[in-house]
Structures are given as C-alpha cells and as structure tokens.
Design a protein around this motif. Structure first.
Motif, PDB file in Angstrom:
ATOM      1  N   UNK A 175      -7.406 -19.349   2.437  1.00 36.26           N
ATOM      2  CA  UNK A 175      -7.147 -19.883   3.767  1.00 36.26           C
ATOM      3  C   UNK A 175      -5.779 -19.611   4.354  1.00 36.26           C
ATOM      4  N   UNK A 176      -5.001 -18.695   3.758  1.00 35.40           N
ATOM      5  CA  UNK A 176      -3.680 -18.407   4.317  1.00 35.40           C
ATOM      6  C   UNK A 176      -3.800 -17.637   5.628  1.00 35.40           C
ATOM      7  N   UNK A 177      -2.885 -17.852   6.575  1.00 37.16           N
ATOM      8  CA  UNK A 177      -2.876 -17.076   7.822  1.00 37.16           C
ATOM      9  C   UNK A 177      -2.699 -15.597   7.515  1.00 37.16           C
ATOM     10  N   UNK A 178      -3.315 -14.748   8.318  1.00 40.81           N
ATOM     11  CA  UNK A 178      -3.325 -13.321   8.025  1.00 40.81           C
ATOM     12  C   UNK A 178      -1.930 -12.697   8.068  1.00 40.81           C
ATOM     13  N   UNK A 179      -1.060 -13.190   8.926  1.00 39.98           N
ATOM     14  CA  UNK A 179       0.315 -12.678   8.969  1.00 39.98           C
ATOM     15  C   UNK A 179       0.997 -12.914   7.624  1.00 39.98           C
ATOM     16  N   UNK A 180       0.788 -14.114   7.076  1.00 39.85           N
ATOM     17  CA  UNK A 180       1.382 -14.446   5.784  1.00 39.85           C
ATOM     18  C   UNK A 180       0.723 -13.655   4.648  1.00 39.85           C
ATOM     19  N   UNK A 181      -0.580 -13.453   4.762  1.00 34.74           N
ATOM     20  CA  UNK A 181      -1.295 -12.662   3.758  1.00 34.74           C
ATOM     21  C   UNK A 181      -0.702 -11.259   3.680  1.00 34.74           C
ATOM     22  N   UNK A 182      -0.500 -10.639   4.836  1.00 35.14           N
ATOM     23  CA  UNK A 182       0.041  -9.276   4.873  1.00 35.14           C
ATOM     24  C   UNK A 182       1.407  -9.220   4.215  1.00 35.14           C
ATOM     25  N   UNK A 183       2.234 -10.186   4.543  1.00 29.84           N
ATOM     26  CA  UNK A 183       3.591 -10.220   3.990  1.00 29.84           C
ATOM     27  C   UNK A 183       3.568 -10.434   2.486  1.00 29.84           C
ATOM     28  N   UNK A 184       2.767 -11.398   2.027  1.00 31.57           N
ATOM     29  CA  UNK A 184       2.759 -11.761   0.614  1.00 31.57           C
ATOM     30  C   UNK A 184       2.083 -10.731  -0.284  1.00 31.57           C
ATOM     31  N   UNK A 185       1.285  -9.857   0.301  1.00 30.09           N
ATOM     32  CA  UNK A 185       0.593  -8.861  -0.519  1.00 30.09           C
ATOM     33  C   UNK A 185       1.214  -7.468  -0.415  1.00 30.09           C
ATOM     34  N   UNK A 186       2.360  -7.377   0.258  1.00 29.14           N
ATOM     35  CA  UNK A 186       3.113  -6.128   0.220  1.00 29.14           C
ATOM     36  C   UNK A 186       2.809  -5.139   1.321  1.00 29.14           C
ATOM     37  N   UNK A 187       2.131  -5.584   2.396  1.00 26.18           N
ATOM     38  CA  UNK A 187       1.871  -4.688   3.532  1.00 26.18           C
ATOM     39  C   UNK A 187       2.959  -4.867   4.591  1.00 26.18           C
ATOM     40  N   UNK A 188       3.176  -3.824   5.360  1.00 21.96           N
ATOM     41  CA  UNK A 188       4.263  -3.847   6.329  1.00 21.96           C
ATOM     42  C   UNK A 188       4.051  -4.924   7.388  1.00 21.96           C
ATOM     43  N   UNK A 189       2.798  -5.092   7.841  1.00 23.76           N
ATOM     44  CA  UNK A 189       2.478  -6.105   8.837  1.00 23.76           C
ATOM     45  C   UNK A 189       0.958  -6.308   8.833  1.00 23.76           C
ATOM     46  N   UNK A 190       0.478  -7.168   9.746  1.00 24.19           N
ATOM     47  CA  UNK A 190      -0.948  -7.495   9.765  1.00 24.19           C
ATOM     48  C   UNK A 190      -1.809  -6.279  10.117  1.00 24.19           C
ATOM     49  N   UNK A 191      -1.340  -5.427  11.016  1.00 27.29           N
ATOM     50  CA  UNK A 191      -2.131  -4.259  11.386  1.00 27.29           C
ATOM     51  C   UNK A 191      -2.241  -3.279  10.213  1.00 27.29           C
ATOM     52  N   UNK A 192      -1.179  -3.180   9.438  1.00 21.28           N
ATOM     53  CA  UNK A 192      -1.199  -2.330   8.235  1.00 21.28           C
ATOM     54  C   UNK A 192      -2.231  -2.859   7.234  1.00 21.28           C
ATOM     55  N   UNK A 193      -2.251  -4.164   7.033  1.00 26.86           N
ATOM     56  CA  UNK A 193      -3.247  -4.794   6.164  1.00 26.86           C
ATOM     57  C   UNK A 193      -4.657  -4.549   6.690  1.00 26.86           C
ATOM     58  N   UNK A 194      -4.862  -4.766   7.984  1.00 31.42           N
ATOM     59  CA  UNK A 194      -6.194  -4.642   8.570  1.00 31.42           C
ATOM     60  C   UNK A 194      -6.740  -3.227   8.418  1.00 31.42           C
ATOM     61  N   UNK A 195      -5.905  -2.247   8.650  1.00 33.54           N
ATOM     62  CA  UNK A 195      -6.334  -0.854   8.553  1.00 33.54           C
ATOM     63  C   UNK A 195      -6.831  -0.528   7.135  1.00 33.54           C
ATOM     64  N   UNK A 196      -6.069  -0.921   6.133  1.00 30.14           N
ATOM     65  CA  UNK A 196      -6.460  -0.629   4.747  1.00 30.14           C
ATOM     66  C   UNK A 196      -7.616  -1.511   4.294  1.00 30.14           C
ATOM     67  N   UNK A 197      -7.660  -2.736   4.745  1.00 37.91           N
ATOM     68  CA  UNK A 197      -8.731  -3.660   4.360  1.00 37.91           C
ATOM     69  C   UNK A 197     -10.079  -3.131   4.840  1.00 37.91           C
TER      70      UNK A 197
END
Length: 273
Positions: free
Chosen positions: A235-257
């Motif tokens: 349930x973590x916010x996606x901005x925090x998820x991106x940061x905590x998992x080593x992605x540059x930002x949320x869009x970087x996470x979304x693209x790879x996800x």
C-alpha cells in the motif's frame, strides 16, 4: 457477449507466504505485451487463456499448464467472450540453474503442455493458497520442475564448471549490491562484473544470459521490480515505491514495470485491493 460475463471484475489474489503465487481472473485483454525475467508456471482453471508467444497465438484450457521462458515476450487475453482464470507461480532461473549446475536453461517451445508430470508439479505448487509453501517442499518441486523441463527439451548444452561458478559469483555480487542499496540507484558496470569474474565483459554478458535467461542489466532491473511489487502490495504511494526500490522516479518505475509485468503499477495496485 453475455452481459454477466462483460460485468465480471478482473482481480488478482496472492497466496500466503513470500513465494510469488497468484490467482487471477480476467475478461478480455489482461496484459499488454511484456517479458518476465523468470519462468512462469501457470495452471488454467477457467475458460480459455490465450496469449501471443513466439509468433503464434496459443491457447490453454482448464487443466493445462502454461510454461513461459524468461525474457520471451507475451501478452494475455481471454480466448472467448467468457472470462478466464488461472493460478501461477514465478520460478527464478537462479533456482533452476542451481539444479542444472551449468546447463543452458531449458526451453519448452509451445508454451502450453498437457504432460502429466508438469500438471502434477503445477498442481502441487498451486493447490493450497491458504498456507505458505514449506521451504523443503518448494525446493523439492523446483528440482522436479527443472529436471522435467530438461528432459522434455533438447536444450541441454553443458558449460564448463568454471563458467557456471564465475557467473554465480557475478549474480551473488549483484544480489548483495541491490540488498544493501539505499534509495539512490547504484550503477553496476560490465567492467566491474568482468573484474569480479575474471572474464571479459562480453563473455559475462553472453554467459550470464545463457545460464540465467537474461542480461545482467535486466537482472538488476528485475531485482528492483520485485522490491517495488512488494511495496505496492503493502500500500505504499507509488512515488515512494519508486524511490525505495532504486528507480529514478515514478515514470522510470512505470516504464520498467509495464515492460516486465504487462500492466502499470497503478493498475496492479487496484487489482490487489
């Protein structure tokens, strides 16, 4: 289309325990084209599970088993107007390679099988969702899966022992770096991996893929995505998820996800509610 079927809400449920096992139901399009860095072993339980795989549209009926090789592009959709459902487990190529000890990863060409050995293995892995798999139980079944897959395919090229242990050393180094990494992405280079393994960097790229089914870079991304998926499901916010998992930002996470799982982090979060 049957009105009742058109109103079926798509959903995904996780099994108990740390092992990634899911049960899912979808109508229409389920997943956009994507590729995992793991094996997927799925047992169709309802309807017709259809997917494009290696240039052909494949279909799996209830009781049949889908086996997808790492890094092979596929999608997912209902093969009829009715919904389809399945249970699935992801199997890390590392676990398969621990059994094969240096052979290339086996590849099941068609992606769908009625082989009773695979059906029995899939059923045992996926039957009880209300309890975690015991460690020894899971290891026994992964051994059976790897052995059965190797027997069922002709892809059994054996590499030298030095090759296997060199790439194992590279993989363990990547695992350690990702485990201790902070929220700031750490850059891992092929030169660095070559120095660790005492191989040329191009040998590392070639042999890592042969043994583990993907490139070192994709393996790093997978490790970060596994962490991101767990944070999303908590349930973590996606901005925090991106940061905590080593992605540059949320869009970087979304693209790879989406590239790896065929859906966006936001959709995945909604499916797991």
């Amino acid at each position: 289309m049957d009105k009742n079927h058109s109103l079926v809400k798509s959903w995904v449920k996780r099994a108990a325990g740390e092992t990634e096992r899911i049960e899912a139901c979808f109508s229409g399009l389920a997943y956009a084209p994507h590729s995992h860095d793991t094996y997927t072993l799925a047992l169709t339980t309802l309807g017709v599970q259809s997917f494009n795989y290696r240039g052909e549209l494949r279909h799996s009926l209830p009781g049949e088993v889908v086996i997808l090789h790492p890094d092979e592009t596929h999608d997912g959709q209902a093969g009829t107007d009715s919904p389809f459902a399945y249970r699935a487990i992801t199997i890390n190529p590392v676990d398969v390679q621990n059994v094969l000890q240096g052979a290339s990863l086996p590849f099941l060409q068609g992606g769908v099988t009625r082989d009773p050995h695979f059906i029995r293995i899939a059923t045992r892995l996926l039957a009880e969702f209300n309890r975690p798999l015991e460690t020894l139980e899971q290891e026994d079944l992964i051994y059976a899966f790897a052995s059965c897959l190797q027997r069922a395919t002709s892809n059994s090229i054996k590499h030298t022992q030095a090759n296997y242990f060199a790439m194992k050393q590279v993989r363990e180094y990547i695992d350690d770096v990702i485990t201790v990494a902070s929220s700031t992405p750490i850059d891992i280079t092929l030169d660095e991996l070559a120095a660790i393994s005492q191989y040329s960097k191009w040998q590392v790229a070639r042999d890592f893929r042969s043994l583990y089914g993907t490139t070192p870079y994709r393996y790093v991304i997978l490790k970060r995505l596994q962490k991101a998926k767990a944070l999303i499901e908590h349930g973590l916010p996606l901005v925090q998820v991106a940061c905590n998992s080593g992605f540059a930002d949320q869009s970087h996470l979304t693209r790879h996800f989406k590239k790896c799982f065929g859906t966006t982090p936001k959709v995945w979060a909604n499916l797991n509610q």
